[in-house]
Design a protein around this motif. Structure first.
Motif, PDB file in Angstrom:
ATOM      1  N   GLY A  19       0.880  -1.286   0.055  1.00 49.40           N
ATOM      2  CA  GLY A  19      -0.048  -0.096  -0.048  1.00 49.40           C
ATOM      3  C   GLY A  19       0.959   1.421   0.002  1.00 49.40           C
ATOM      4  N   VAL A  20       2.210   1.229   0.422  1.00 49.45           N
ATOM      5  CA  VAL A  20       3.019   2.246   0.397  1.00 49.45           C
ATOM      6  C   VAL A  20       4.011   1.964  -0.983  1.00 49.45           C
ATOM      7  CG1 VAL A  20       4.930   3.447   1.620  1.00 49.45           C
ATOM      8  CG2 VAL A  20       2.872   2.764   2.793  1.00 49.45           C
ATOM      9  N   ASP A  21       3.470   2.637  -1.784  1.00 50.90           N
ATOM     10  CA  ASP A  21       4.108   2.047  -3.281  1.00 50.90           C
ATOM     11  C   ASP A  21       5.369   3.016  -3.936  1.00 50.90           C
ATOM     12  OD1 ASP A  21       2.496  -0.093  -3.164  1.00 50.90           O
ATOM     13  OD2 ASP A  21       0.721   1.139  -3.919  1.00 50.90           O
ATOM     14  N   ASP A  22       5.432   4.193  -3.233  1.00 46.59           N
ATOM     15  CA  ASP A  22       6.192   5.210  -3.565  1.00 46.59           C
ATOM     16  C   ASP A  22       7.150   5.866  -2.636  1.00 46.59           C
ATOM     17  OD1 ASP A  22       5.200   5.396  -6.698  1.00 46.59           O
ATOM     18  OD2 ASP A  22       3.191   5.984  -5.325  1.00 46.59           O
ATOM     19  N   VAL A  23       8.531   6.019  -3.197  1.00 46.11           N
ATOM     20  CA  VAL A  23       9.209   6.808  -2.303  1.00 46.11           C
ATOM     21  C   VAL A  23       9.959   7.977  -2.959  1.00 46.11           C
ATOM     22  CG1 VAL A  23      11.320   6.508  -0.977  1.00 46.11           C
ATOM     23  CG2 VAL A  23       9.906   4.664  -1.117  1.00 46.11           C
ATOM     24  N   TRP A  24       9.955   8.820  -2.565  1.00 48.85           N
ATOM     25  CA  TRP A  24      10.508  10.343  -3.265  1.00 48.85           C
ATOM     26  C   TRP A  24      11.985  10.244  -2.653  1.00 48.85           C
ATOM     27  CZ3 TRP A  24       6.525  15.011  -3.918  1.00 48.85           C
ATOM     28  CH2 TRP A  24       5.521  14.367  -4.855  1.00 48.85           C
ATOM     29  N   CYS A  25      12.633  10.572  -3.404  1.00 46.48           N
ATOM     30  CA  CYS A  25      14.321  10.681  -3.112  1.00 46.48           C
ATOM     31  C   CYS A  25      14.903  11.942  -3.546  1.00 46.48           C
ATOM     32  CB  CYS A  25      14.939   9.439  -3.504  1.00 46.48           C
ATOM     33  SG  CYS A  25      14.181   7.816  -3.084  1.00 46.48           S
ATOM     34  N   ARG A  26      15.828  12.680  -2.671  1.00 46.03           N
ATOM     35  CA  ARG A  26      16.443  13.787  -2.876  1.00 46.03           C
ATOM     36  C   ARG A  26      18.222  13.568  -2.351  1.00 46.03           C
ATOM     37  NH1 ARG A  26      12.619  17.930   0.135  1.00 46.03           N
ATOM     38  NH2 ARG A  26      12.676  16.983   2.194  1.00 46.03           N
ATOM     39  N   PRO A  27      18.931  14.269  -2.839  1.00 46.45           N
ATOM     40  CA  PRO A  27      20.226  14.271  -1.960  1.00 46.45           C
ATOM     41  C   PRO A  27      20.453  14.727  -0.732  1.00 46.45           C
ATOM     42  CG  PRO A  27      20.388  15.151  -4.541  1.00 46.45           C
ATOM     43  CD  PRO A  27      19.014  14.966  -3.956  1.00 46.45           C
ATOM     44  N   SER A  28      19.469  15.673  -0.229  1.00 51.89           N
ATOM     45  CA  SER A  28      19.531  16.442   0.901  1.00 51.89           C
ATOM     46  C   SER A  28      18.173  16.953   1.145  1.00 51.89           C
ATOM     47  CB  SER A  28      20.578  17.498   1.083  1.00 51.89           C
ATOM     48  OG  SER A  28      20.118  18.463   0.092  1.00 51.89           O
ATOM     49  N   ALA A  29      17.867  17.402   2.308  1.00 53.88           N
ATOM     50  CA  ALA A  29      16.730  17.900   2.811  1.00 53.88           C
ATOM     51  C   ALA A  29      16.378  19.325   2.044  1.00 53.88           C
ATOM     52  CB  ALA A  29      16.558  18.009   4.424  1.00 53.88           C
ATOM     53  N   ALA A  30      17.417  19.904   1.558  1.00 49.91           N
ATOM     54  CA  ALA A  30      17.199  21.424   0.892  1.00 49.91           C
ATOM     55  C   ALA A  30      17.045  21.390  -0.594  1.00 49.91           C
ATOM     56  CB  ALA A  30      18.317  22.192   1.440  1.00 49.91           C
ATOM     57  N   ALA A  31      17.297  19.948  -1.043  1.00 50.88           N
ATOM     58  CA  ALA A  31      17.491  19.797  -2.569  1.00 50.88           C
ATOM     59  C   ALA A  31      16.152  19.464  -3.159  1.00 50.88           C
ATOM     60  CB  ALA A  31      18.470  18.718  -2.991  1.00 50.88           C
ATOM     61  N   PRO A  32      16.086  19.577  -4.172  1.00 50.26           N
ATOM     62  CA  PRO A  32      14.739  19.138  -4.717  1.00 50.26           C
ATOM     63  C   PRO A  32      14.594  17.755  -4.983  1.00 50.26           C
ATOM     64  CG  PRO A  32      16.017  20.317  -6.446  1.00 50.26           C
ATOM     65  CD  PRO A  32      16.802  20.302  -5.320  1.00 50.26           C
ATOM     66  N   TRP A  33      13.543  17.301  -5.141  1.00 49.49           N
ATOM     67  CA  TRP A  33      13.358  15.841  -5.576  1.00 49.49           C
ATOM     68  C   TRP A  33      13.930  15.345  -6.726  1.00 49.49           C
ATOM     69  CZ3 TRP A  33      11.762  13.775  -1.100  1.00 49.49           C
ATOM     70  CH2 TRP A  33      11.024  14.363  -0.412  1.00 49.49           C
ATOM     71  N   ARG A  34      14.546  14.321  -6.590  1.00 45.86           N
ATOM     72  CA  ARG A  34      15.332  13.832  -7.972  1.00 45.86           C
ATOM     73  C   ARG A  34      14.929  12.476  -8.517  1.00 45.86           C
ATOM     74  NH1 ARG A  34      18.761  16.756 -10.602  1.00 45.86           N
ATOM     75  NH2 ARG A  34      20.363  15.268 -10.646  1.00 45.86           N
ATOM     76  N   ILE A  35      14.300  11.521  -7.846  1.00 43.60           N
ATOM     77  CA  ILE A  35      14.138  10.461  -8.211  1.00 43.60           C
ATOM     78  C   ILE A  35      12.714   9.856  -7.585  1.00 43.60           C
ATOM     79  CG2 ILE A  35      14.796   7.800  -8.362  1.00 43.60           C
ATOM     80  CD1 ILE A  35      17.706   8.668  -8.352  1.00 43.60           C
ATOM     81  N   GLN A  36      11.927   9.202  -8.079  1.00 45.43           N
ATOM     82  CA  GLN A  36      10.789   8.546  -7.574  1.00 45.43           C
ATOM     83  C   GLN A  36      10.927   7.193  -7.566  1.00 45.43           C
ATOM     84  OE1 GLN A  36       6.829   9.903  -8.706  1.00 45.43           O
ATOM     85  NE2 GLN A  36       5.748   8.050  -7.850  1.00 45.43           N
ATOM     86  N   VAL A  37      11.049   6.291  -6.496  1.00 44.89           N
ATOM     87  CA  VAL A  37      10.848   4.892  -6.868  1.00 44.89           C
ATOM     88  C   VAL A  37       9.637   4.179  -6.530  1.00 44.89           C
ATOM     89  CG1 VAL A  37      11.871   2.902  -5.594  1.00 44.89           C
ATOM     90  CG2 VAL A  37      13.371   4.894  -5.853  1.00 44.89           C
ATOM     91  N   MET A  38       9.107   3.347  -7.300  1.00 40.31           N
ATOM     92  CA  MET A  38       8.038   2.576  -7.128  1.00 40.31           C
ATOM     93  C   MET A  38       8.191   1.261  -6.831  1.00 40.31           C
ATOM     94  SD  MET A  38       5.908   4.508 -10.256  1.00 40.31           S
ATOM     95  CE  MET A  38       7.047   3.799 -11.523  1.00 40.31           C
ATOM     96  N   LEU A  39       7.404   0.569  -5.825  1.00 39.15           N
ATOM     97  CA  LEU A  39       7.584  -0.693  -5.647  1.00 39.15           C
ATOM     98  C   LEU A  39       6.286  -1.448  -5.891  1.00 39.15           C
ATOM     99  CD1 LEU A  39       8.505   0.170  -1.675  1.00 39.15           C
ATOM    100  CD2 LEU A  39      10.015  -0.178  -3.593  1.00 39.15           C
ATOM    101  N   ASP A  40       6.864  -2.562  -6.583  1.00 37.06           N
ATOM    102  CA  ASP A  40       5.753  -3.491  -6.933  1.00 37.06           C
ATOM    103  C   ASP A  40       5.827  -5.011  -6.403  1.00 37.06           C
ATOM    104  OD1 ASP A  40       4.197  -2.110  -8.826  1.00 37.06           O
ATOM    105  OD2 ASP A  40       4.979  -3.121 -10.747  1.00 37.06           O
ATOM    106  N   GLU A  41       4.877  -5.632  -6.527  1.00 34.24           N
ATOM    107  CA  GLU A  41       4.865  -6.962  -5.785  1.00 34.24           C
ATOM    108  C   GLU A  41       5.377  -8.044  -6.554  1.00 34.24           C
ATOM    109  OE1 GLU A  41       4.027  -6.432  -2.684  1.00 34.24           O
ATOM    110  OE2 GLU A  41       3.284  -4.393  -3.174  1.00 34.24           O
TER     111      GLU A  41
END
Length: 193
Positions: free
Chosen positions: A86-108
């Motif tokens: 149910g938690v299928d997406d993770v947003w990732c960025r190099p630091s808390a002050a940086a913009p988002w760079r990569i979205q990771v999706m989790l599949d079964e």
């Protein structure tokens, strides 16, 4: 929330360190299948199997990770935390002050099979879930990506479908048609497959 999508070369370099399958997904996957860029992208998506989710923290060890808890709330993803179904997406960025760079999706997955989040009856051998571009970038097979985009199609999904259609062979078209029929019944793309 500001996005500055990482280029595919950066994503590939970061994820090449992990020892589990991963694929570029979303519109970039369609462009890799087609062989050229044809539209703008607001983000870059990477797909991993839920069972391999720790690889995200391994590949992006110094980054800031946020889980997208349904229905759309972002929260910090703690090191070593196992994200539930149910938690299928993770947003990732190099630091808390940086913009988002990569979205990771989790599949079964079950054993050697990928299992669709949209419909557990739609499955595929993990070994056949993707392809590799001439430049060495693994990407989600276009028919699987189009199936993911088929729910509530947006203009960019229609654009991706139109661009990918000429590169789909008969086997890919049959797989997509069956997945669409099984999941949605009548679907506007079926007439074009």
């Amino acid at each position: 929330m500001t996005w500055d999508p990482a280029p595919l070369s950066e994503v590939t370099a970061l994820f090449s360190r992990v020892r589990v399958p991963w694929w570029i997904a979303g519109g970039h996957a369609i462009e890799l299948a087609v062989g050229h860029a044809f539209r703008e992208h607001g983000d870059v998506d990477v797909l991993l199997l839920r069972r391999d989710q720790s690889a995200v923290q391994e590949a992006l060890s110094s980054w800031d990770w946020w889980a997208a808890d349904p229905p759309g709330t972002l929260r910090p993803w703690q090191r070593g935390e196992i994200l539930p179904v149910g938690v299928d997406d993770v947003w990732c960025r190099p630091s808390a002050a940086a913009p988002w760079r990569i979205q990771v999706m989790l599949d079964e997955a079950q054993g050697d099979e990928w299992v669709s989040r949209r419909n557990g009856a739609v499955r595929r051998a993990i070994a056949d879930l993707g392809a590799v571009s001439p430049g060495g970038v693994p990407y989600l097979a276009p028919e699987v990506q189009l199936f993911a985009k088929a729910r509530g199609t947006r203009p960019k999904d229609e654009q991706d479908f139109t661009a990918a259609l000429p590169v789909l062979d008969d086997t890919q078209r049959r797989w997509l048609a069956k997945a669409l029929e099984t999941t949605y019944g009548p679907h506007p793309w079926l007439d074009r497959l």
